[in-house]
Design an enzyme around this catalytic site. Structure first.
Site, PDB file in Angstrom:
ATOM      1  N   CYS A  15      34.907  48.383  36.633  1.00 25.87           N
ATOM      2  CA  CYS A  15      34.150  47.416  35.842  1.00 25.87           C
ATOM      3  C   CYS A  15      35.008  47.072  34.629  1.00 25.87           C
ATOM      4  CB  CYS A  15      32.760  47.922  35.471  1.00 25.87           C
ATOM      5  SG  CYS A  15      32.704  49.313  34.337  1.00 25.87           S
ATOM      6  N   CYS A  89      34.219  42.762  37.230  1.00 23.52           N
ATOM      7  CA  CYS A  89      35.553  42.611  36.629  1.00 23.52           C
ATOM      8  C   CYS A  89      36.250  41.351  37.124  1.00 23.52           C
ATOM      9  CB  CYS A  89      36.415  43.850  36.857  1.00 23.52           C
ATOM     10  SG  CYS A  89      36.905  44.142  38.553  1.00 23.52           S
ATOM     11  N   CYS A  93      41.026  42.660  39.336  1.00 23.99           N
ATOM     12  CA  CYS A  93      41.401  43.729  40.256  1.00 23.99           C
ATOM     13  C   CYS A  93      42.428  43.215  41.256  1.00 23.99           C
ATOM     14  CB  CYS A  93      40.146  44.220  40.985  1.00 23.99           C
ATOM     15  SG  CYS A  93      40.429  45.707  41.940  1.00 23.99           S
TER      16      CYS A  93
END
Length: 145
Positions: A15, A89, A93
């Protein structure tokens, strides 16, 4: 060197701040699956500490995360994981072929009191329990042994 097939699946929870959702998910998975799964958590912009309301909400479930420290997301952590679960997020990523990616849409507990964190905690626990069941029935390379 251990045989990769016998290694437990590795799960990474991500996150933004690694101070709430990913910490709760990692703690639940560690608590419920034990050594049958390797668990990591990280954030794309880690906070200085885990959200105190999150620590309190998890303590209500008998899980102490007060000593946890938010960690920065690295490409190495993603690459080492079999399953990568993101929680808000976005595109931070990195994506690697051959990894299983899931995005769990959950409210952000940042700035919330424990009353607001409890339903988020409970939703995460439900999803983690489903993940454990799913990993237990997964193909041999990512199954819980």
């Amino acid at each position: 060197m251990s045989d990769q097939v016998d290694a437990p699946p590795q799960v990474l929870f991500v996150c933004v701040h690694n101070a709430g959702r990913s910490q709760m998910a990692a703690a639940f998975l560690t608590h419920l699956a034990g050594e049958r799964v390797r668990v990591r958590s990280a954030g794309s912009a880690p906070a200085d500490q885990v959200n105190p309301a999150v620590v309190e909400a998890m303590a209500e479930r008998g899980i102490d995360i007060s000593a946890e420290i938010p960690k920065v997301l690295t490409a190495d952590a993603v690459q080492a994981s079999d399953v990568v679960i993101t929680m808000g997020c976005g595109d931070a990523c990195p994506i690697f072929p051959g990894k299983r990616y899931e995005d769990w849409v959950l409210d952000d507990p940042a700035g919330q009191g424990v009353e607001a964190v409890r339903p988020i905690r409970d939703a995460i626990e439900t999803r983690v329990r489903a993940l454990i069941s799913d990993l237990a029935s997964a193909p041999a390379d990512t199954a819980i042994k």
